[in-house]
Design an enzyme around this catalytic site. Structure first.
Site, PDB file in Angstrom:
ATOM      1  N   SER A  16      59.160  74.114  34.485  1.00 23.55           N
ATOM      2  CA  SER A  16      57.776  73.670  34.693  1.00 23.55           C
ATOM      3  C   SER A  16      56.806  74.841  34.874  1.00 23.55           C
ATOM      4  CB  SER A  16      57.684  72.758  35.911  1.00 23.55           C
ATOM      5  OG  SER A  16      56.322  72.464  36.169  1.00 23.55           O
ATOM      6  N   ARG A  17      55.675  74.760  34.180  1.00 19.46           N
ATOM      7  CA  ARG A  17      54.610  75.770  34.303  1.00 19.46           C
ATOM      8  C   ARG A  17      53.595  75.372  35.371  1.00 19.46           C
ATOM      9  NH1 ARG A  17      56.411  80.307  31.822  1.00 19.46           N
ATOM     10  NH2 ARG A  17      57.786  79.596  30.162  1.00 19.46           N
ATOM     11  N   THR A  63      57.310  64.592  37.306  1.00 19.14           N
ATOM     12  CA  THR A  63      57.632  64.700  35.887  1.00 19.14           C
ATOM     13  C   THR A  63      58.934  63.971  35.591  1.00 19.14           C
ATOM     14  OG1 THR A  63      57.757  66.249  34.037  1.00 19.14           O
ATOM     15  CG2 THR A  63      58.676  67.019  36.111  1.00 19.14           C
ATOM     16  N   LYS A  67      58.556  59.358  36.795  1.00 18.76           N
ATOM     17  CA  LYS A  67      57.188  58.826  36.845  1.00 18.76           C
ATOM     18  C   LYS A  67      57.148  57.323  37.166  1.00 18.76           C
ATOM     19  CE  LYS A  67      55.143  62.300  33.818  1.00 18.76           C
ATOM     20  NZ  LYS A  67      54.302  62.596  32.648  1.00 18.76           N
ATOM     21  N   ASN A  88      51.968  60.341  37.585  1.00 19.07           N
ATOM     22  CA  ASN A  88      52.345  61.757  37.532  1.00 19.07           C
ATOM     23  C   ASN A  88      51.780  62.517  38.722  1.00 19.07           C
ATOM     24  OD1 ASN A  88      49.628  62.048  36.926  1.00 19.07           O
ATOM     25  ND2 ASN A  88      49.980  63.665  35.430  1.00 19.07           N
ATOM     26  N   ASP A 103      47.562  62.084  33.089  1.00 26.90           N
ATOM     27  CA  ASP A 103      47.978  62.523  31.750  1.00 26.90           C
ATOM     28  C   ASP A 103      46.946  62.159  30.678  1.00 26.90           C
ATOM     29  OD1 ASP A 103      50.390  63.755  32.420  1.00 26.90           O
ATOM     30  OD2 ASP A 103      51.517  61.879  32.314  1.00 26.90           O
ATOM     31  N   GLY A 242      50.375  70.404  23.027  1.00 31.98           N
ATOM     32  CA  GLY A 242      49.981  69.761  24.277  1.00 31.98           C
ATOM     33  C   GLY A 242      49.777  70.703  25.454  1.00 31.98           C
TER      34      GLY A 242
END
Ligand code: ATR
Length: 277
Positions: A16-17, A63, A67, A88, A103, A242
């Site tokens: 995950s960023r 995530t 969800k 989310n 999202d 995305g």
């Protein structure tokens, strides 16, 4: 000043960023926020959330694959989360857990920042799983003329259309459900919300859905989006991954928690540079 704790919960979550993005937002807005990764066991989502909250956590991003569980766990829901059937974003308030879904707003804002006005356009949404459900409400609010939802399992597309009938009527947007092979031609915007690339499969719709200049948007980024982007560009469309949606949904979550809107353009540019390095 002690920082307020937030996290991204998932399984897996190592990739995950979000911690990087939220650290930048905290820096840019001067908010005292600390943001970490939380790996929850596949059958232990609610326990992990309870423990994080008990340890002082103020909220989290959620995530894959949690969800839907986050949606079930929230005591109060935003309208967009209710429509999506998934959360989310959770915020832990004094009176309980608030669930939201950022999202769809993230997708719409990124499309707008690509210079595209959705109003009056023809949109094809490919896929009818969790990712598609998460974005349909905000796509409708942007008032395109029509959104066609094409899915391998047509009944799932029909269910999504039925669930969004009221907001679509209010916004004056036509919603259609169809099989992948019946996807309409010459679309202005095509959004890939399927997981087909993860299984190594080809783009699941025919290239006739594109016309020169179509915005062909994959909700994934990195290698998972590459096949779709190559396909789109080979047919004269404008491909977009995305990554911008990732940054924009994070920004909206940050606003849900902190009440301030972080700037996103520079963060996206820096993240793109980081991933390309
Ligand atoms: P997510 O949360 O990523 O949306 P999901 O809810 O399992 O995951 O949905 C996956 C989506 O990708 C669905 O629209 C699925 O089609 P089905 O509803 O028919 O299962 C679609 N999908 C997955 N693999 C696919 C493939 N090889 N070809 C076409 N569509 C595919």
């Amino acid at each position: 000043m002690t920082a307020d704790r937030y996290c991204v919960v998932g399984n897996p979550v190592e990739h995950s960023r979000s911690p990087w993005i939220h650290a930048r937002f905290a820096q840019l807005t001067g908010q005292a926020v600390q943001y970490e990764r939380l790996l929850a066991p596949i059958d232990g989502f609610s326990g992990a959330i309870q423990a994080f909250r008990a340890a002082g956590g103020r909220g989290c991003n959620v995530t894959v694959p949690f969800k839907f569980e986050a949606f079930a766990l929230a005591g109060r829901l935003s309208e967009r989360a209710r429509l999506a059937g998934a959360c989310n974003t959770l915020r832990f308030d004094a009176d309980g857990t608030y669930g939201d879904n950022t999202d769809g707003v993230g997708l719409v804002r990124d499309i707008v920042s690509a210079g595209i006005d959705l109003a009056g356009r023809r949109v094809l949404l490919v896929g009818a799983g969790g990712a598609a459900a998460g974005v349909l409400g905000p796509l409708i609010e942007a008032r395109p003329a029509v959104i066609a939802i094409a899915n391998r399992t047509v009944d799932k597309a029909r269910l999504l259309v039925a669930r969004h009938a009221d907001p679509a009527r209010t916004a004056g947007v036509r919603l259609d459900a169809c099989a992948l092979g019946d996807a309409p031609a010459d679309q202005d915007i095509v959004v890939n919300a399927t997981a087909s690339s993860l299984g190594g499969d080809a783009v699941p719709v025919d290239a006739r859905v594109l016309r020169p200049g179509t915005l062909a948007y994959d909700m994934m980024y990195g290698t998972a989006a590459q096949g779709f982007l190559d396909w789109a560009r080979a047919h004269g469309a404008v491909g977009r991954d995305g990554l911008g949606m990732l940054v924009e949904q994070a920004a909206e979550s940050f606003t849900v928690w902190r009440g301030v809107q972080p700037p996103t353009a520079g963060v996206l540019a820096d993240l793109r540079g980081l991933l390309a390095a």
